[in-house]
Design a protein around this motif. Structure first.
Motif, PDB file in Angstrom:
ATOM      1  N   HIS A  80      -6.874  -4.345  79.707  1.00 27.07           N
ATOM      2  CA  HIS A  80      -6.768  -3.434  78.560  1.00 27.07           C
ATOM      3  C   HIS A  80      -7.337  -2.060  78.922  1.00 27.07           C
ATOM      4  CE1 HIS A  80      -5.930  -2.928  74.328  1.00 27.07           C
ATOM      5  NE2 HIS A  80      -7.050  -2.238  74.206  1.00 27.07           N
ATOM      6  N   ASP A  82      -9.490   1.136  79.144  1.00 24.31           N
ATOM      7  CA  ASP A  82     -10.944   1.360  79.065  1.00 24.31           C
ATOM      8  C   ASP A  82     -11.784   0.141  79.437  1.00 24.31           C
ATOM      9  OD1 ASP A  82     -10.888   3.999  78.500  1.00 24.31           O
ATOM     10  OD2 ASP A  82     -11.167   3.784  76.328  1.00 24.31           O
ATOM     11  N   HIS A  83     -11.164  -0.906  79.927  1.00 22.72           N
ATOM     12  CA  HIS A  83     -11.970  -2.075  80.303  1.00 22.72           C
ATOM     13  C   HIS A  83     -12.548  -1.943  81.721  1.00 22.72           C
ATOM     14  CE1 HIS A  83     -10.926  -5.229  77.014  1.00 22.72           C
ATOM     15  NE2 HIS A  83     -11.311  -4.075  76.523  1.00 22.72           N
ATOM     16  N   GLY A  84     -12.127  -0.890  82.442  1.00 24.72           N
ATOM     17  CA  GLY A  84     -12.801  -0.594  83.708  1.00 24.72           C
ATOM     18  C   GLY A  84     -11.945  -0.746  84.956  1.00 24.72           C
ATOM     19  N   LYS A  85     -10.608  -0.718  84.815  1.00 21.90           N
ATOM     20  CA  LYS A  85      -9.722  -0.877  85.985  1.00 21.90           C
ATOM     21  C   LYS A  85      -9.955   0.233  87.016  1.00 21.90           C
ATOM     22  CE  LYS A  85      -6.074  -0.654  83.306  1.00 21.90           C
ATOM     23  NZ  LYS A  85      -6.657  -0.714  81.943  1.00 21.90           N
ATOM     24  N   THR A  86      -9.941   1.471  86.518  1.00 23.49           N
ATOM     25  CA  THR A  86     -10.072   2.604  87.442  1.00 23.49           C
ATOM     26  C   THR A  86     -11.454   2.612  88.090  1.00 23.49           C
ATOM     27  OG1 THR A  86      -8.696   3.748  85.842  1.00 23.49           O
ATOM     28  CG2 THR A  86      -9.614   5.071  87.614  1.00 23.49           C
ATOM     29  N   THR A  87     -12.469   2.308  87.281  1.00 22.79           N
ATOM     30  CA  THR A  87     -13.832   2.273  87.812  1.00 22.79           C
ATOM     31  C   THR A  87     -13.941   1.239  88.933  1.00 22.79           C
ATOM     32  OG1 THR A  87     -14.573   2.812  85.576  1.00 22.79           O
ATOM     33  CG2 THR A  87     -16.261   2.093  87.130  1.00 22.79           C
ATOM     34  N   ASN A 183     -16.026  -7.613  83.021  1.00 29.12           N
ATOM     35  CA  ASN A 183     -16.669  -6.371  83.458  1.00 29.12           C
ATOM     36  C   ASN A 183     -17.693  -5.878  82.431  1.00 29.12           C
ATOM     37  OD1 ASN A 183     -17.083  -4.117  85.093  1.00 29.12           O
ATOM     38  ND2 ASN A 183     -15.511  -2.926  84.020  1.00 29.12           N
ATOM     39  N   LYS A 184     -18.475  -4.920  82.851  1.00 26.06           N
ATOM     40  CA  LYS A 184     -19.462  -4.232  82.002  1.00 26.06           C
ATOM     41  C   LYS A 184     -20.575  -5.178  81.565  1.00 26.06           C
ATOM     42  CE  LYS A 184     -16.008  -1.006  80.159  1.00 26.06           C
ATOM     43  NZ  LYS A 184     -15.685  -0.059  79.097  1.00 26.06           N
ATOM     44  N   ASP A 186     -23.432  -5.103  82.487  1.00 28.96           N
ATOM     45  CA  ASP A 186     -24.683  -4.340  82.408  1.00 28.96           C
ATOM     46  C   ASP A 186     -24.909  -3.744  81.021  1.00 28.96           C
ATOM     47  OD1 ASP A 186     -23.757  -1.085  82.815  1.00 28.96           O
ATOM     48  OD2 ASP A 186     -22.320  -2.647  83.256  1.00 28.96           O
ATOM     49  N   SER A 219     -20.226  -5.745  87.168  1.00 24.18           N
ATOM     50  CA  SER A 219     -20.338  -4.401  86.613  1.00 24.18           C
ATOM     51  C   SER A 219     -19.663  -3.471  87.617  1.00 24.18           C
ATOM     52  CB  SER A 219     -21.797  -4.006  86.403  1.00 24.18           C
ATOM     53  OG  SER A 219     -21.860  -2.609  86.228  1.00 24.18           O
ATOM     54  N   ALA A 220     -18.505  -2.981  87.235  1.00 17.19           N
ATOM     55  CA  ALA A 220     -17.759  -2.106  88.150  1.00 17.19           C
ATOM     56  C   ALA A 220     -18.521  -0.802  88.331  1.00 17.19           C
ATOM     57  CB  ALA A 220     -16.367  -1.836  87.591  1.00 17.19           C
ATOM     58  N   LEU A 221     -19.222  -0.392  87.269  1.00 17.32           N
ATOM     59  CA  LEU A 221     -19.957   0.866  87.307  1.00 17.32           C
ATOM     60  C   LEU A 221     -21.089   0.794  88.321  1.00 17.32           C
ATOM     61  CD1 LEU A 221     -19.826   3.573  85.729  1.00 17.32           C
ATOM     62  CD2 LEU A 221     -21.664   2.689  84.301  1.00 17.32           C
TER      63      LEU A 221
HETATM   64  P1  GDP Z   1      -9.514   1.790  82.577  1.00 14.78           P
HETATM   65  O1  GDP Z   1      -8.844   2.474  81.430  1.00 14.78           O
HETATM   66  O2  GDP Z   1      -9.369   0.290  82.482  1.00 14.78           O
HETATM   67  O3  GDP Z   1      -9.107   2.311  83.927  1.00 14.78           O
HETATM   68  O4  GDP Z   1     -11.084   2.035  82.381  1.00 14.78           O
HETATM   69  P2  GDP Z   1     -12.048   3.035  83.152  1.00 14.78           P
HETATM   70  O5  GDP Z   1     -12.312   2.571  84.523  1.00 14.78           O
HETATM   71  O6  GDP Z   1     -11.558   4.421  82.974  1.00 14.78           O
HETATM   72  O7  GDP Z   1     -13.403   2.836  82.324  1.00 14.78           O
HETATM   73  C1  GDP Z   1     -13.513   3.170  80.958  1.00 14.78           C
HETATM   74  C2  GDP Z   1     -14.964   3.531  80.636  1.00 14.78           C
HETATM   75  O8  GDP Z   1     -15.798   2.386  80.842  1.00 14.78           O
HETATM   76  C3  GDP Z   1     -15.522   4.610  81.553  1.00 14.78           C
HETATM   77  O9  GDP Z   1     -16.338   5.471  80.760  1.00 14.78           O
HETATM   78  C4  GDP Z   1     -16.361   3.858  82.549  1.00 14.78           C
HETATM   79  O10 GDP Z   1     -17.433   4.611  83.046  1.00 14.78           O
HETATM   80  C5  GDP Z   1     -16.850   2.686  81.723  1.00 14.78           C
HETATM   81  N1  GDP Z   1     -17.128   1.512  82.579  1.00 14.78           N
HETATM   82  C6  GDP Z   1     -16.289   0.922  83.464  1.00 14.78           C
HETATM   83  N2  GDP Z   1     -16.884  -0.137  84.062  1.00 14.78           N
HETATM   84  C7  GDP Z   1     -18.124  -0.205  83.536  1.00 14.78           C
HETATM   85  C8  GDP Z   1     -19.247  -1.086  83.755  1.00 14.78           C
HETATM   86  O11 GDP Z   1     -19.228  -2.022  84.561  1.00 14.78           O
HETATM   87  N3  GDP Z   1     -20.368  -0.867  83.012  1.00 14.78           N
HETATM   88  C9  GDP Z   1     -20.451   0.150  82.102  1.00 14.78           C
HETATM   89  N4  GDP Z   1     -21.576   0.289  81.417  1.00 14.78           N
HETATM   90  N5  GDP Z   1     -19.425   1.009  81.878  1.00 14.78           N
HETATM   91  C10 GDP Z   1     -18.288   0.834  82.586  1.00 14.78           C
END
Ligand code: GDP
Length: 483
Positions: A80, A82-87, A183-184, A186, A219-221
């Motif tokens: 979905h 914002d779930h962290g794919k790009t991160t 993910n996330k 943390d 935690s991808a971040l």
């Molecule tokens: P995408 O739309 O699935 O590609 O999601 P993004 O990678 O752009 O991430 C969306 C938001 O979630 C960004 O602000 C990231 O910094 C944040 N984010 C992604 N992974 C993590 C994580 O493991 N922990 C936290 N706290 N935030 C994360």
């Protein structure tokens, strides 16, 4: 080499009524049978299920089976927004591309290779750079099968959302194994347990709970447990026994293509079998030409590229589309001829797609039922993709449809979600021969024309009884064609 004489094997075959003439090659199953009787281990003589699939899809040939070597897995990250794919992609790219490799920094060619330490040894794998199921579905709708494993990211503070379900449906329809990355973890409010429960109730039972879906909490971040995730993925890859024959001319699929103002068409291929070399003549859909230069994902000039490895190519005369297949041919004349043939096929395909050939619509389904043509296995089952206005409608429509008598025809709900009908729904419908039903939702005109081009029918309803009537009539062969 066996410690058994040729004569003995021939004698053995004779005793089974098989008389090879000395020239003819034994077929793979015969070889397997003989090896079994002599208790000899068979190495690569018999195609695995995956190899058989690859042969069917035209990626491998029978002749390749004797020269197969391991190839790296090709991975796609979905989930979905914002779930962290790009991160996750960024973290892996930054942390796993060895700085010592010339260039070091990946160039955004649509895919990149990373090295994962497994038991102290570095093993390569390849990530497709465009995350999301739209890209995946669009490639699949063009018949491409590039991805070996899907990593589906679910945010621990948000859980399974509509696009998570779409991603799961796409991976399942493609028969691609799924690894879940929660993910996330943390984050405050992260609730991985809840995600596990949600997975279980969508039919993806986590391994930790006795199911067969690997789930890794990351935690991808922060990069936490990303190594575990990669190790899990590599383990699945190993079970898949991914192989190709690097000692032949290349074929594969377009991942990305564009027009550069001085270089002309710039195309990223993933080689799926064989090795692509500078100077090779390539045909790719309607485009063709001689490979003038090859670049790897770090922007380095290279001379050749083997199976699974993404490579950027210049020298073709046209820009193909992601998902187009390419192959190396013997001469420019052959290439031109094939490209023209392809252009013609595409024109015909567009015409026949408009005529609805081969695609299922409710009325074509109905006429097949009434003509008693249900012997075609597909027609015993009506595949449904359903988009509705609110969550509550999903169950309402589904229950109303499920009570219809299903003695002759069964209904299969491939995918249901809230929201407008999208191009990704259409792509799923193309590959799974499904119809698309909408209840209290719209289909944007761009999606309608996309569906029209693909020969997919979208039926939109405001009244639930109309929807049920149409489906019932189709199941009974009574539905009149619309027009
Ligand atoms: P995408 O739309 O699935 O590609 O999601 P993004 O990678 O752009 O991430 C969306 C938001 O979630 C960004 O602000 C990231 O910094 C944040 N984010 C992604 N992974 C993590 C994580 O493991 N922990 C936290 N706290 N935030 C994360």
């Amino acid at each position: 080499n066996l410690a058994i004489s040729e004569g003995e094997i021939l004698g053995h075959l004779h005793s089974k009524g098989i008389k090879p003439d000395g020239v003819q090659k034994l077929d793979k199953y015969m070889v397997k049978m003989i090896c079994k009787e002599y208790e000899v281990e068979v190495i690569d003589a018999v195609p695995t299920r995956l190899e058989e699939m690859a042969i069917k899809k035209g990626i491998l040939d029978e002749d390749d089976l004797d020269s197969l070597e391991d190839r790296p897995p090709v991975l796609t990250i979905m989930g979905h927004v914002d779930h962290g794919k790009t991160t996750l992609l960024d973290y892996i790219r930054k942390s796993k591309v060895a700085a010592s490799e010339a260039g070091g920094i990946t160039q955004g060619i649509g895919a990149y290779k990373v090295q994962v330490p497994i038991d102290g040894k570095l093993q390569p794998c390849v990530f497709l750079d465009t995350p999301g199921h739209e890209a995946f579905g669009a490639m699949r709708a063009r018949g491409a099968r590039v991805t070996d494993i899907a990593i589906i990211v679910v945010a621990a503070d948000d859980g399974i959302r509509p696009q998570t379900n779409e991603a799961i449906a796409h991976a399942k329809a493609a028969g691609v194994p799924i690894v879940i990355a929660i993910n996330k973890i943390d984050k405050d409010g992260a609730n991985p347990e809840r995600v596990m429960q949600e997975l279980g109730s969508t039919g993806l039972m986590p391994e930790a709970w006795g199911g067969d879906i690997p789930v890794v909490q990351i935690s991808a971040l922060k990069g936490e447990n990303v190594d575990d995730l990669l190790e899990t993925v590599m383990l699945i890859a190993e079970l898949q026994e991914l192989k190709a024959n690097p000692h032949r001319s290349a074929k594969g699929t377009v991942i990305e293509a564009g027009l550069h103002k001085s270089k002309g068409p710039v195309i990223t291929f993933i080689v799926q079998n064989g090795t692509l070399k500078r100077g090779d003549i390539v045909v790719c859909g309607e485009a063709f030409g001689k490979v003038r230069a090859l670049f790897d994902d770090k922007g380095n000039r290279i001379d050749e590229s083997g199976p699974s490895i993404p490579v950027q190519v210049i020298g073709l005369n046209n820009v193909p589309i992601a998902g187009d297949e390419f192959e190396v041919v013997g001469s420019l004349d052959v290439a031109r001829e094939k490209a023209e043939l392809c252009a013609e096929l595409l024109r015909n395909e567009r015409i026949s797609a408009k005529a609805g050939d081969g695609k299922v619509t409710l009325s074509s389904f109905a006429s097949a039922v009434s003509a008693g043509k249900l012997s075609g296995l597909d027609l015993h089952q009506l595949n449904i993709i359903m988009k509705v206005d609110v969550q509550g409608s999903i169950e309402a429509v589904r229950q109303a449809l499920q009570v219809l008598p299903q003695d002759n025809v069964t209904l299969k709900f491939l995918f249901q979600a809230t929201g407008e009908v999208s191009t990704s729904d259409i792509d799923l419908a193309v590959v799974s021969k499904a119809i698309v039903l909408g209840f209290n939702v719209k289909a944007p005109s761009s999606v309608k024309s996309y569906a029209g081009n693909k020969g997919i029918e979208i039926r939109l309803y405001r009244v639930i009884y109309d929807l049920i009537d149409d489906v019932r009539n189709a199941m009974e062969g009574l539905l009149e064609p619309v027009e």
